[in-house]
Design an enzyme around this catalytic site. Structure first.
Site, PDB file in Angstrom:
ATOM      1  N   GLU A 183     -40.323  -1.427 -53.034  1.00  0.00           N
ATOM      2  CA  GLU A 183     -40.049  -2.253 -51.861  1.00  0.00           C
ATOM      3  C   GLU A 183     -41.155  -2.102 -50.837  1.00  0.00           C
ATOM      4  O   GLU A 183     -41.855  -1.088 -50.791  1.00  0.00           O
ATOM      5  CB  GLU A 183     -38.725  -1.812 -51.231  1.00  0.00           C
ATOM      6  CG  GLU A 183     -37.560  -2.093 -52.142  1.00  0.00           C
ATOM      7  CD  GLU A 183     -36.236  -1.684 -51.517  1.00  0.00           C
ATOM      8  OE1 GLU A 183     -35.207  -2.031 -52.100  1.00  0.00           O
ATOM      9  OE2 GLU A 183     -36.231  -1.036 -50.455  1.00  0.00           O
TER      10      GLU A 183
ATOM     11  N   CYS B  77     -45.418  -2.025 -44.282  1.00  0.00           N
ATOM     12  CA  CYS B  77     -45.104  -0.680 -44.753  1.00  0.00           C
ATOM     13  C   CYS B  77     -45.037  -0.721 -46.283  1.00  0.00           C
ATOM     14  O   CYS B  77     -44.181  -1.407 -46.832  1.00  0.00           O
ATOM     15  CB  CYS B  77     -43.768  -0.255 -44.134  1.00  0.00           C
ATOM     16  SG  CYS B  77     -43.138   1.302 -44.762  1.00  0.00           S
TER      17      CYS B  77
ATOM     18  N   CYS C 208     -36.816   3.595 -41.808  1.00  0.00           N
ATOM     19  CA  CYS C 208     -37.384   4.775 -42.457  1.00  0.00           C
ATOM     20  C   CYS C 208     -36.400   5.413 -43.420  1.00  0.00           C
ATOM     21  O   CYS C 208     -35.272   5.693 -43.060  1.00  0.00           O
ATOM     22  CB  CYS C 208     -37.722   5.829 -41.409  1.00  0.00           C
ATOM     23  SG  CYS C 208     -39.236   5.471 -40.580  1.00  0.00           S
TER      24      CYS C 208
HETATM   25  N1  SAH Z   1     -43.435  10.467 -48.403  1.00  0.00           N
HETATM   26  C1  SAH Z   1     -44.034  10.289 -47.156  1.00  0.00           C
HETATM   27  C2  SAH Z   1     -44.035   8.829 -46.696  1.00  0.00           C
HETATM   28  C3  SAH Z   1     -42.782   8.034 -46.896  1.00  0.00           C
HETATM   29  S1  SAH Z   1     -41.384   8.460 -45.926  1.00  0.00           S
HETATM   30  C4  SAH Z   1     -43.378  11.171 -46.101  1.00  0.00           C
HETATM   31  O1  SAH Z   1     -42.327  11.720 -46.374  1.00  0.00           O
HETATM   32  O2  SAH Z   1     -43.975  11.337 -45.045  1.00  0.00           O
HETATM   33  C5  SAH Z   1     -41.878   7.950 -44.271  1.00  0.00           C
HETATM   34  C6  SAH Z   1     -41.125   8.665 -43.165  1.00  0.00           C
HETATM   35  O3  SAH Z   1     -39.727   8.316 -43.184  1.00  0.00           O
HETATM   36  C7  SAH Z   1     -41.178  10.181 -43.286  1.00  0.00           C
HETATM   37  O4  SAH Z   1     -41.494  10.779 -42.067  1.00  0.00           O
HETATM   38  C8  SAH Z   1     -39.771  10.510 -43.715  1.00  0.00           C
HETATM   39  O5  SAH Z   1     -39.416  11.819 -43.384  1.00  0.00           O
HETATM   40  C9  SAH Z   1     -38.967   9.474 -42.974  1.00  0.00           C
HETATM   41  N2  SAH Z   1     -37.606   9.343 -43.489  1.00  0.00           N
HETATM   42  C10 SAH Z   1     -37.212   9.445 -44.782  1.00  0.00           C
HETATM   43  N3  SAH Z   1     -35.870   9.265 -44.864  1.00  0.00           N
HETATM   44  C11 SAH Z   1     -35.424   9.041 -43.613  1.00  0.00           C
HETATM   45  C12 SAH Z   1     -34.130   8.771 -43.070  1.00  0.00           C
HETATM   46  N4  SAH Z   1     -33.065   8.684 -43.841  1.00  0.00           N
HETATM   47  N5  SAH Z   1     -34.040   8.585 -41.743  1.00  0.00           N
HETATM   48  C13 SAH Z   1     -35.137   8.642 -40.950  1.00  0.00           C
HETATM   49  N6  SAH Z   1     -36.375   8.893 -41.412  1.00  0.00           N
HETATM   50  C14 SAH Z   1     -36.521   9.099 -42.736  1.00  0.00           C
END
Ligand code: SAH
Ligand code: SF4
Length: 344
Positions: free
Chosen positions: A92, A105, A333
């Site tokens: 996605e 994104c 996110c």
């Molecule tokens: N794998 C990388 C990039 C993808 S996730 C990483 O973890 O940084 C991008 C961002 O979304 C990250 O900071 C991650 O911690 C956040 N994220 C993942 N799941 C989330 C959720 N359920 N609620 C809020 N932020 C979340």
């Protein structure tokens, strides 16, 4: 033999094909211009190429191999695309218009091997890496479909980009290239959970790309619970690599910290985080958690978010709170997961 996908290739990757046919190198540049600047998806439409050459190209190459299976638009304007890959897997991406600028994104892997328990992607497991052409095509496809230019690109979709460094970095070069998609390095942000060797490599290879590191906790016990990779790359090694990255690039790094009620949102955690970061050239971005299906992590209340932010500010840490976009279509996110799985 099957046709080779041309999306993601630069003129230099095509020179030998043209040379074999006695064609000059500038033809490869014309093709790249049509593909990346004019968003043409069919050789037939490349009207300044001789007809015979257009036919020969169509016999050797296909233009793209991703398909948009589904798109969903959120009330706030964010749009999520479900893309199917040639092998039936899916990823996605989310397009977020903001103040006249389009932010995209994108994903770097199908699923994610890190398995953070609060993240929808992490909960679905890991299928495979995306190759560099698939990553480039995520951007190319949206620009073509929506007839717009992506101005900001963030690697915050599915997957951990720095665990797929070879293809991720190759894609970055094409996305950034003057003869590619021409997205400026300073408009590209890579979010990583913290792979020390790759963070330093990124600093060497791309001095102007923005780095965001998902910290989420100020100590190893808590961080290992939220980010399982911390057991292999503990906080100290992640922060050491971030310091090295800053020395190499002189760029401010974003520290992402997702707040979960009664897990990592206490006053003690905020003070500990401030102590960790106080001398560093960083900016903290607080991400209010989005609770995903099957996860017991609950978003921190607004009072607790405010207290956390206040403590950081009092300790002279630069901090902002991320506004959530794409709610209602599971495009915020950590909410990215395969729609077809969500339906079963
Ligand atoms: N794998 C990388 C990039 C993808 S996730 C990483 O973890 O940084 C991008 C961002 O979304 C990250 O900071 C991650 O911690 C956040 N994220 C993942 N799941 C989330 C959720 N359920 N609620 C809020 N932020 C979340
Ligand atoms: Fe992977 Fe990032 Fe999700 Fe963790 S938060 S599982 S590293 S995509």
């Amino acid at each position: 033999m099957g046709k080779r996908n041309i999306v993601g290739l630069l003129p230099q990757d095509l020179f030998s094909w043209f040379e074999e046919r006695g064609e000059p190198a500038y033809r490869a540049r014309q093709v790249a211009l049509w593909l990346y600047q004019r968003g043409v998806s069919c050789f037939e439409d490349m009207t300044d190429l001789p007809v015979k050459l257009r036919r020969a190209l169509a016999e050797s190459f296909q233009v793209g191999e991703l398909h948009i299976k589904e798109r969903l638009r959120s009330q706030d304007g964010a749009e999520k695309f479900l893309l199917t890959l040639h092998d039936g897997n899916a990823v996605e991406e989310v397009l977020i218009p903001h103040r006249g600028r389009n932010t995209l994104c994108v994903s770097s892997q199908v699923g994610c091997p890190v398995g953070c328990p609060f993240c929808a992607t992490g909960r679905t497991g890991f299928k495979r890496n995306l190759n560099f052409q698939e990553i480039v095509e995520e951007v190319w496809l949206v620009e073509r479909e929506r007839r717009l230019k992506v101005e900001n690109l963030v690697f915050m979709g599915m997957g951990e980009p720095l665990l797929n460094y070879d293809h991720f970095s190759k894609a970055l070069r094409v996305i950034n290239a003057r003869e590619g998609l021409r997205i400026g390095s300073r408009r590209i942000t890579v979010s990583t959970v913290g792979v020390p060797g790759a963070i330093v490599q990124l600093g060497r290879d791309f001095k102007e790309v923005n780095l965001a590191v998902s910290l989420h906790a100020p100590d190893n016990d808590l961080r290992s619970l939220l980010v399982p990779l911390n057991r292999i790359y503990p906080l100290s090694s992640v922060l050491r690599s971030v310091r090295e990255y800053i020395t190499l690039t002189n760029r401010r790094v974003t520290v992402e910290y997702t707040l979960w009620q009664d897990v990592n949102d206490s006053a003690k955690d905020a003070h500990a985080l401030a102590r960790l970061l106080v001398e560093m050239l960083v900016h903290v971005n607080i991400i209010p958690g989005n609770q995903v299906a099957g996860s017991s992590f609950r978003p921190a209340s607004s009072e607790r978010i405010e207290r956390f932010v206040r403590i950081l500010k009092e300790n002279r840490i630069n901090v902002t709170v991320r506004k959530s976009r794409g709610r209602g279509i599971q495009a915020s996110c950590g909410e990215l997961y395969r729609i077809q799985e969500g339906k079963t």
